[in-house]
Enzyme design. Sequence first.
Site, PDB file in Angstrom:
ATOM      1  N   ASP A  32      32.705  -6.757  -5.466  1.00 55.46           N
ATOM      2  CA  ASP A  32      33.262  -6.006  -6.853  1.00 55.46           C
ATOM      3  C   ASP A  32      34.068  -6.283  -6.954  1.00 55.46           C
ATOM      4  OD1 ASP A  32      33.150  -3.832  -7.842  1.00 55.46           O
ATOM      5  OD2 ASP A  32      32.085  -2.886  -7.396  1.00 55.46           O
ATOM      6  N   HIS A  33      34.396  -7.312  -7.758  1.00 52.86           N
ATOM      7  CA  HIS A  33      35.385  -7.479  -8.196  1.00 52.86           C
ATOM      8  C   HIS A  33      36.745  -6.513  -9.229  1.00 52.86           C
ATOM      9  CE1 HIS A  33      33.351  -7.323 -12.570  1.00 52.86           C
ATOM     10  NE2 HIS A  33      35.067  -7.369 -13.674  1.00 52.86           N
TER      11      HIS A  33
ATOM     12  N   LYS B  59      41.202  -4.907  -9.413  1.00 57.85           N
ATOM     13  CA  LYS B  59      41.953  -4.524 -10.191  1.00 57.85           C
ATOM     14  C   LYS B  59      43.331  -3.656  -9.588  1.00 57.85           C
ATOM     15  CE  LYS B  59      38.184  -4.517 -13.668  1.00 57.85           C
ATOM     16  NZ  LYS B  59      38.588  -5.302 -14.591  1.00 57.85           N
TER      17      LYS B  59
ATOM     18  N   HIS C 208      30.656  -1.272  -9.225  1.00 56.19           N
ATOM     19  CA  HIS C 208      31.970  -0.822 -10.023  1.00 56.19           C
ATOM     20  C   HIS C 208      32.312   0.453  -9.816  1.00 56.19           C
ATOM     21  CE1 HIS C 208      32.032  -5.152 -10.597  1.00 56.19           C
ATOM     22  NE2 HIS C 208      31.306  -5.181 -12.455  1.00 56.19           N
TER      23      HIS C 208
ATOM     24  N   GLU D 214      32.400  -0.740 -23.477  1.00 58.36           N
ATOM     25  CA  GLU D 214      32.434  -2.137 -23.900  1.00 58.36           C
ATOM     26  C   GLU D 214      32.052  -2.005 -25.066  1.00 58.36           C
ATOM     27  OE1 GLU D 214      32.684  -5.376 -20.646  1.00 58.36           O
ATOM     28  OE2 GLU D 214      30.348  -3.535 -20.570  1.00 58.36           O
TER      29      GLU D 214
ATOM     30  N   ARG E  72      22.711 -28.368  -8.411  1.00 60.59           N
ATOM     31  CA  ARG E  72      21.772 -29.462  -8.159  1.00 60.59           C
ATOM     32  C   ARG E  72      22.014 -30.374  -9.387  1.00 60.59           C
ATOM     33  NH1 ARG E  72      17.164 -25.125  -9.140  1.00 60.59           N
ATOM     34  NH2 ARG E  72      17.567 -25.446 -11.018  1.00 60.59           N
TER      35      ARG E  72
HETATM   36  C1  BG6 Z   1      30.765  -7.138 -15.224  1.00 62.73           C
HETATM   37  C2  BG6 Z   1      29.310  -6.744 -15.094  1.00 62.73           C
HETATM   38  O1  BG6 Z   1      29.827  -6.838 -13.349  1.00 62.73           O
HETATM   39  O2  BG6 Z   1      31.120  -6.876 -14.711  1.00 62.73           O
HETATM   40  C3  BG6 Z   1      29.731  -6.811 -16.640  1.00 62.73           C
HETATM   41  O3  BG6 Z   1      28.136  -8.291 -15.349  1.00 62.73           O
HETATM   42  C4  BG6 Z   1      30.991  -6.266 -17.418  1.00 62.73           C
HETATM   43  O4  BG6 Z   1      28.350  -6.766 -17.803  1.00 62.73           O
HETATM   44  C5  BG6 Z   1      31.561  -6.992 -16.683  1.00 62.73           C
HETATM   45  O5  BG6 Z   1      30.962  -6.422 -18.655  1.00 62.73           O
HETATM   46  C6  BG6 Z   1      33.545  -5.673 -16.379  1.00 62.73           C
HETATM   47  O6  BG6 Z   1      34.175  -6.616 -15.792  1.00 62.73           O
HETATM   48  P1  BG6 Z   1      35.921  -6.303 -16.557  1.00 62.73           P
HETATM   49  O7  BG6 Z   1      36.579  -6.804 -15.460  1.00 62.73           O
HETATM   50  O8  BG6 Z   1      35.676  -6.866 -18.054  1.00 62.73           O
HETATM   51  O9  BG6 Z   1      35.945  -5.224 -17.411  1.00 62.73           O
END
Ligand code: BG6
Length: 477
Positions: free
Chosen positions: A169-170, A174, A232, A208, A45
């Site tokens: 889903d990242h 990994k 995750h 974390e 935007r």
């Molecule tokens: C994200 C969450 O999907 O994953 C975050 O929204 C989290 O809250 C993060 O910190 C953790 O991912 P990674 O790759 O840093 O372990």
Amino acid sequence: MPIEPFTLVILGATGDLTRRLLFPAIYRLIKKERLPEFKVVGFAREDWTPEQFLKHLEKNLKEFVPNFSKDVWDELKGRIDYLQGDLTPEHLKQLEEKLDGNALFYLALPPQFFDEAAISLGAAGLHREKNGWRRLIIEKPFGWDLSSAQQLRKHLHKHWKEHQLFRIDHFLGKETVQNLMVFRFANRFMEPIWNSANIAQVQITAAETLGLEGRYKYYDQAGALRDMLQNHLMQIFALTAIEPVSRWNADNLRQHKVEVLQSVRSIPLDRVKEFAVRGRYGAGEMDGKTVPGYMEEEGVPHTSRTETFAAVKLYIDNWRWEGVPFYLRSGKRMKETYTEVAVQFKEVPTQLFDGVEDLSNWLIFRMKPAESIELVAYAKTPGLNLETRPVVLRTELSRKEEEDFSAYEQLLVDAAEGDQTHFLRYDEVEEAWRILDPILKAWTRGQPEEYPSGALGPNGQGRLMDPGHYWRTPEDD
Ligand code: BG6
């Protein structure tokens, strides 16, 4: 597989995800020459010129990429364009002029805009695969509960077909998560022991030290269960428990994951306390500094009941896993940052030697702080007596050339190749919501238990453990 020429269109190109994660990943792919014929169009935007967009990207890359190279940037910047607009079909239609054929649309937008963006892209005809493929990437959260996930599905499918949808889903990008599969299915010795006859429990932890990091708008709506467990950790859980696949492809893998999720025993609404624990960080000490509690964080409403820690116990009702508890937990502002899958084997039936009392082996897949696989075994203590002591057999996973790597590179390359193996199919998402929905419902009342920042989470988490099981702590290593 060679990647066909394509254009990546980022919707939400001036946002946080784009600057912190997407562009650093694109930069590294250009550096590694993995994207030969590739263009990127930023769409947002902000009333910016393409030059302003480039300036913004360059500044951020310098911050987020170690050893920023001007040569790589020169190579990349020539491929970048910018278009200003809203998420209306009329504005989005203008993108067509910038595309040559294949296009990958990345919704780097807050989740409440996913429905609108997917529908408008379709209404503008951008989903049509007339002269090239068209794909859409969206990133979790996929809905806020079971019914909103079903609603989102309906909206996505208004124009897009499942083969065009790439749900990120990242964690699936990994290295260690992929190694869960490789280690299991490339080693003959794993299969005979990977079952309830030999395994006592599985603990999946993502702890974390980070707190809210200014994300209160999103996080206070989400909480730890939606932010980490539903996606995750549930994915890691499913991958740990799947049956062997006969061929390595997206359909097989995703089908097997769904079967695990479908076999998870439902949690009755009136027994949620036996299967789930929630916590919220209070003030405390992190790295010698006093930090505020969640309720004191900027932007958090005083009526909030959001949890920053969630733990659940799941059972899989199938032959392989009958009776084995899988404990999943994640928390913010914890004592240390560590992510791992820890599998405890049953003890040997007879203690023949002195030394260690509890002779159960642990196999640990570590993702953070460093990637490795470790097997805690027992061997003879050197000396005249037959005594046992623990030894750790360890593989380091991150080789030098892999350090400069993030999950997003893997996932961008996969999406460009059309490989959906590391992306979620809709039924996986729905099953994960089905499992957690009773917990979400129960947690609309009451408050999470407070734990001090810098601690190991709420004391109440202990009540999930079956007799003889204890949560692992960083000190156990
Ligand atoms: C994200 C969450 O999907 O994953 C975050 O929204 C989290 O809250 C993060 O910190 C953790 O991912 P990674 O790759 O840093 O372990």
